[in-house]
Design a protein around this motif. Structure first.
Motif: not given
Length: 419
Positions: A346-352, A410-414
């Motif tokens: 929802p927030k904050p918007r992610s590049k993912a 599962p994977i980290p956002e980075s």
């Protein structure tokens, strides 16, 4: 040495006697080891049966609460999963039991007490309420008193970290000091002995036993029961639960010290009955008070997650050609775009969010091959009949996805690169 074997007499030499005694002793040990192994095997079998029953009941209750009983058949088809649930429940039970069994620590020194009549006399001495309360109870009640004061201060919103720290160290110091005073008044003085000349007797008892128990009984219940209280809905009911556990700790300490005052070794291990009774009572209270108890139990080692545990997952690109169209393991591209709208941060918007197969959510059921994957807008902490907050109440079956575990990574956002 002559013995008759029914046919003739012969000499049995001493070394033969030693060999015979060795073989007999060895056979005795083998017999004991066989009995122990048989008992362990029986306990594993009983534990497996209990695990299947308890695990099945907890699983059924949880899946019923979130409206996914359709997964129950597959969940119980794996006894390993149910036994794993028993391990988690056993861990919680052990932590609770240990809080009540800590005073039983004194029985590990019983052989030393028997060799020291003054120490044994101290344990058997009673004072107060017509000499019905053991001295040891008065010595060890101070840390539980600290626990009760801590809960009362939290309840009244008068909590001060500095005040509680000072109060804690005061309690820790008073426990051995109070024991020394009691030793002088009830042991040294009646026997016309010098208190200071008996330091080899009261010093280990005061600082190695009473001090250890006072520190442990002050810290451990606070950490354990405050953690368990977070499972209970916020409000006065949390403090009532904490206060009630304090009363249980007091009663348990009284029963154990009273038992120690008349303890005989022919009644071994009966002092564990009191901790067992209070452990079961505490567990029953937790099950009654906690909303969706199985979820909190499963969440300890992520058999089930909650919305705050949400993270990013990649839906595997296992596309298959089928009559000129491309499918995502029976999920159409249009279906995937709708899933993206639901399973998003929802927030904050992610590049993912820009990645076409990156979904944001949590595993409402994470045990076994079949998973229940939910968006953060679907709250599995609310049971089906919970009407306390209709705005937060959601229908999980309408929003969540039943999917095989190997299809989600599962994977980290980075590490997620937008396409």
């Amino acid at each position: 040495i002559h013995v008759s074997d029914g046919l003739f007499n012969r000499m049995i030499y001493p070394n033969e006697v030693l060999v015979f005694m060795y073989i007999k002793k060895k056979n005795s040990w083998l017999e004991k080891a066989s009995k122990i192994l048989g008992f362990i095997g029986l306990m594993f079998s009983v534990s497996a049966a209990i695990g299947i029953i308890w695990g099945g009941w907890l699983t059924f209750t949880y899946l019923s609460n979130i409206g996914f009983l359709s997964v129950f058949g597959e969940a119980i088809s794996s006894p390993k999963s149910l036994i794993a649930i028993l391990v988690v429940l056993g861990m919680v039970l052990f932590l609770i039991y240990f809080s009540f069994a800590t005073p039983c620590f004194i029985f590990t020194f019983w052989n030393e007490f028997k060799q020291s009549p003054p120490q044994l006399k101290y344990i058997r001495t009673k004072w107060g309420f017509k000499k019905s309360v053991p001295l040891l109870f008065w010595n060890l009640i101070t840390p539980i008193f600290f626990y009760m004061i801590f809960i009362i201060m939290l309840w009244s919103d008068n909590f001060s970290e500095k005040t509680m720290t000072l109060f804690f160290w005061l309690i820790v110091v008073l426990t051995p000091v109070g024991q020394m005073f009691c030793w002088h008044y009830f042991i040294s003085k009646p026997d016309n002995k010098s208190f200071w000349k008996q330091w080899r007797l009261w010093l280990p008892f005061s600082f190695m036993i009473c001090l250890f128990l006072s520190i442990f009984l002050s810290f451990y219940p606070l950490l354990l029961y405050i953690m368990l209280a977070t499972w209970i809905p916020e409000g006065n009911i949390q403090y009532i639960f904490l206060f009630l556990t304090g009363i249980f700790l007091c009663l348990n300490l009284f029963f154990i010290t009273s038992y120690a005052s008349s303890y005989h070794e022919d009644k071994k291990y009966k002092y564990f009955i009191s901790p067992f009774v209070f452990t079961v009572s505490t567990l029953i209270i937790i099950v009654v008070l906690v909303n969706n108890f199985p979820l909190h139990l499963f969440s300890l080692i992520r058999f089930a997650e909650q919305p705050q545990n949400a993270s990013w997952y990649l839906l595997h690109d296992d596309f298959q050609k089928n009559v000129g169209t491309r499918k995502h393991d029976s999920i159409e591209k249009d279906d995937l775009s709708r899933l993206k709208q639901t399973f998003t941060q929802p927030k904050p918007r992610s590049k993912a969010n820009l990645r076409h197969n990156a979904l944001y959510g949590y595993m409402a059921w994470n045990l076994g091959d079949t998973k229940i994957f939910c968006p953060v807008t679907a709250d599995n902490t609310k049971v089906k009949d919970d009407t306390s907050n209709p705005k937060l109440k959601t229908s999980l079956p309408e929003q969540c996805l039943i999917i095989r575990g190997q299809l989600l990574q599962p994977i980290p956002e980075s590490y997620i690169v937008p396409q």
